[in-house]
Design an enzyme around this catalytic site. Structure first.
Site, PDB file in Angstrom:
ATOM      1  N   GLU A   1       8.084  -4.143   0.132  1.00  0.00           N
ATOM      2  CA  GLU A   1       6.847  -4.001   0.907  1.00  0.00           C
ATOM      3  C   GLU A   1       5.851  -5.081   0.498  1.00  0.00           C
ATOM      4  O   GLU A   1       5.568  -5.254  -0.693  1.00  0.00           O
ATOM      5  CB  GLU A   1       6.210  -2.636   0.654  1.00  0.00           C
ATOM      6  CG  GLU A   1       6.987  -1.449   1.185  1.00  0.00           C
ATOM      7  CD  GLU A   1       6.268  -0.128   0.965  1.00  0.00           C
ATOM      8  OE1 GLU A   1       6.569   0.818   1.697  1.00  0.00           O
ATOM      9  OE2 GLU A   1       5.415  -0.041   0.047  1.00  0.00           O
ATOM     10  N   CYS A   2       5.303  -5.793   1.452  1.00  0.00           N
ATOM     11  CA  CYS A   2       4.177  -6.712   1.287  1.00  0.00           C
ATOM     12  C   CYS A   2       4.438  -7.745   0.180  1.00  0.00           C
ATOM     13  O   CYS A   2       5.148  -8.718   0.395  1.00  0.00           O
ATOM     14  CB  CYS A   2       2.892  -5.925   1.046  1.00  0.00           C
ATOM     15  SG  CYS A   2       1.400  -6.889   1.387  1.00  0.00           S
ATOM     16  N   GLY A   3       3.907  -7.526  -1.021  1.00  0.00           N
ATOM     17  CA  GLY A   3       4.169  -8.452  -2.113  1.00  0.00           C
ATOM     18  C   GLY A   3       5.645  -8.614  -2.372  1.00  0.00           C
ATOM     19  O   GLY A   3       6.115  -9.695  -2.751  1.00  0.00           O
TER      20      GLY A   3
ATOM     21  N   LEU B   1       7.982  -8.501  -0.036  1.00  0.00           N
ATOM     22  CA  LEU B   1       8.430  -9.434   0.993  1.00  0.00           C
ATOM     23  C   LEU B   1       8.158 -10.869   0.560  1.00  0.00           C
ATOM     24  O   LEU B   1       9.026 -11.747   0.661  1.00  0.00           O
ATOM     25  CB  LEU B   1       7.711  -9.137   2.310  1.00  0.00           C
ATOM     26  CG  LEU B   1       7.751 -10.242   3.375  1.00  0.00           C
ATOM     27  CD1 LEU B   1       9.151 -10.362   3.972  1.00  0.00           C
ATOM     28  CD2 LEU B   1       6.725  -9.999   4.465  1.00  0.00           C
TER      29      LEU B   1
ATOM     30  N   SER C   1       9.143  -6.110   4.541  1.00  0.00           N
ATOM     31  CA  SER C   1       8.091  -6.101   5.556  1.00  0.00           C
ATOM     32  C   SER C   1       6.722  -6.062   4.884  1.00  0.00           C
ATOM     33  O   SER C   1       6.594  -5.679   3.713  1.00  0.00           O
ATOM     34  CB  SER C   1       8.252  -4.875   6.462  1.00  0.00           C
ATOM     35  OG  SER C   1       7.124  -4.676   7.271  1.00  0.00           O
TER      36      SER C   1
END
Length: 470
Positions: free
Chosen positions: A336-338, A340, A437
């Site tokens: 998730e986020c970081g 990704l 993502s």
């Protein structure tokens, strides 16, 4: 059950509710079991709650989770505490849109039948503070504004004016805090500095906040309001999170979870849901560890600040290679986020310097000046790690980076438009059992999320076992 509980809210961000909520937790934790909660999709405030209470703080998000799941998350954690303190989000009636009861702290107050203490910055007003409190008290009568804490008060005379003006409208003033600049928590582009980065400074902050609350706030009155809360509404059925927590476990599957200064954004309930579905959470540090934990069958990279530690992450080449090897063996990986950002080919920092990363996600991430944030309704773009194509979920994103999506890269999600003029758009990257993502999910919204992820890891574990025996 009827656990003592209180919500700490404010008319808007910046009034000091985070400092007051965390300070109250620290002060009451001296002789009570205190459970902290945070309304909304925040990761950093719960870190401070956890440091203040010694118990994992929990997120309560009525937009991402169904009401029954919110109530269950609260009830499970509050059941073993003497008092629960729930820190609100933004302004009291602010949420996902124009509806004051859509994802707001006010909605949470109704879902949990919790009294509310309003923290008001009174630094530039005196009697006008009474008008603010009276407005919040009467705007929605079914919400119980039970008390006020005046913040940044100029002195005894100012405090006297505030108490006299506010209490005549039927709302007690529980404390008047002076301006305490030493209790300000440093901020940066994604919010407050984290506990992981400044442990000694956090302990100093907590000691100061604890002393300030004990000196300037009527703590017994706060506890009295919490104990006077109406019976807690509970769902008729156990709800989706309970189903996840009751999932049968066919042996333990070890999942490596990245945690250090660069990766620290996790919902405690996500990790608990994985454990209940049969996973053992094993921590490792992409900053410091040269190898992945032994015996793992899956990887979970949460959000955080990889952009700040990009040089160190890139320099840890043995671990980059270990993650690549895990992927080559088709190990399930969720990011998730970081996470990704870490899995892309490279991360370009704010100074324009390019740092090579793992390279499982094609393309690079670049830091920008524009903040992308908000709740998102998504559907899975294809069958994969979390479930079947078309499964609808709710999440949120909050980042200053952009991923340069290569043409033809398979997405993890399709983001549904929230306005008629918008079009559905692809988000993230998914290939096999790699799912990466910008979207942060709370697994409590759907029992299948944690169960499916653990099941995929278990299948991989069993396939590796068969391969080794053959």
């Amino acid at each position: 059950m009827n656990p003592p509980r209180i919500i700490i809210a404010a008319p808007a961000s910046g009034h000091g509710k985070s400092t007051v909520a965390t300070g109250l937790m620290a002060a009451l934790a001296a002789d009570r079991r205190v459970q902290g909660f945070k309304v909304g999709p925040d990761y950093i405030d719960p870190m401070y709650h956890t440091a203040a209470t010694g118990r994992p703080s929990r997120n309560l998000d009525a937009w991402m989770l169904p009401p029954a799941a919110v109530q269950l998350v609260f009830a499970r954690a509050a059941a073993t505490a003497d008092v629960s303190i729930i820190e609100g989000v933004m302004g009291f009636f602010d949420g996902a849109g124009s509806d004051p009861l859509a994802g707001s702290t006010a909605q949470m107050a109704l879902l949990l039948a919790a009294p509310v203490i309003l923290v008001v910055d009174c630094s530039h007003m005196s009697v006008s503070a009474a008008a603010v409190v009276h407005g919040f008290h009467t705007f929605m009568p079914k919400v119980n504004i039970a008390g006020v804490i005046c913040n940044r008060v100029g002195g005894e005379r100012h405090a006297a004016w505030l108490r006299e003006a506010i209490t005549q409208y039927g709302v007690p003033v529980l404390g008047c805090l002076p301006y305490l600049p030493d209790l300000a928590i440093p901020e940066r582009h994604l919010g407050l500095l984290t506990v992981e980065e400044r442990p000694h400074a956090v302990q100093t902050f907590l000691a100061g906040a604890r002393e300030a609350m004990a000196r300037y706030v009527d703590l017994e009155a706060v506890v009295g309001l919490a104990e006077a809360a109406l019976p807690l509404p509970l769902p008729d059925s156990a709800g989706p999170l309970a189903a996840a927590l009751a999932a049968a476990s066919d042996g333990v599957v070890r999942i490596g979870v990245a945690r250090d200064e660069a990766f620290c954004f996790y919902y405690a309930d996500n990790l608990d849901a994985l454990r209940a579905a049969g996973a053992e959470v094993v921590w490792f540090s992409p900053l410091r560890d040269a190898v992945l934990p032994p015996g793992i069958s899956g990887l979970y990279f949460g959000g955080g600040y990889p952009e700040i530690y990009a040089a160190a992450l890139s320099a840890n080449r043995p671990l980059l290679a270990a993650v690549r090897e895990a992927h080559a063996q088709e190990m399930p990986i969720y990011a998730e986020c970081g996470g990704l950002m870490y899995l892309t080919e490279a991360l370009e920092d704010a100074e324009g310097q390019r740092h090579p990363m793992v390279g499982l996600v094609p393309g690079a991430c670049r830091m920008e000046r524009r903040l992308v944030m908000g709740y998102r309704e998504v559907r899975l773009a294809a069958d994969g790690l979390l479930g079947a194509a078309g499964q609808r979920l709710r999440g949120h994103e909050f980042h200053y980076s952009t991923w340069q999506r290569p043409e033809g890269a398979p997405p993890a999600y399709v983001i549904e438009p929230r306005h008629p003029a918008e079009q559905p758009r692809a988000e993230g990257f998914a290939s096999g059992y790699l799912h990466a993502s910008y979207i942060h999910l709370h697994f409590g919204q759907d029992a299948r999320l944690a169960a499916q992820m653990v099941a995929r890891c278990r299948l991989w574990q069993e396939s590796r076992g068969r391969a080794q025996r053959s």
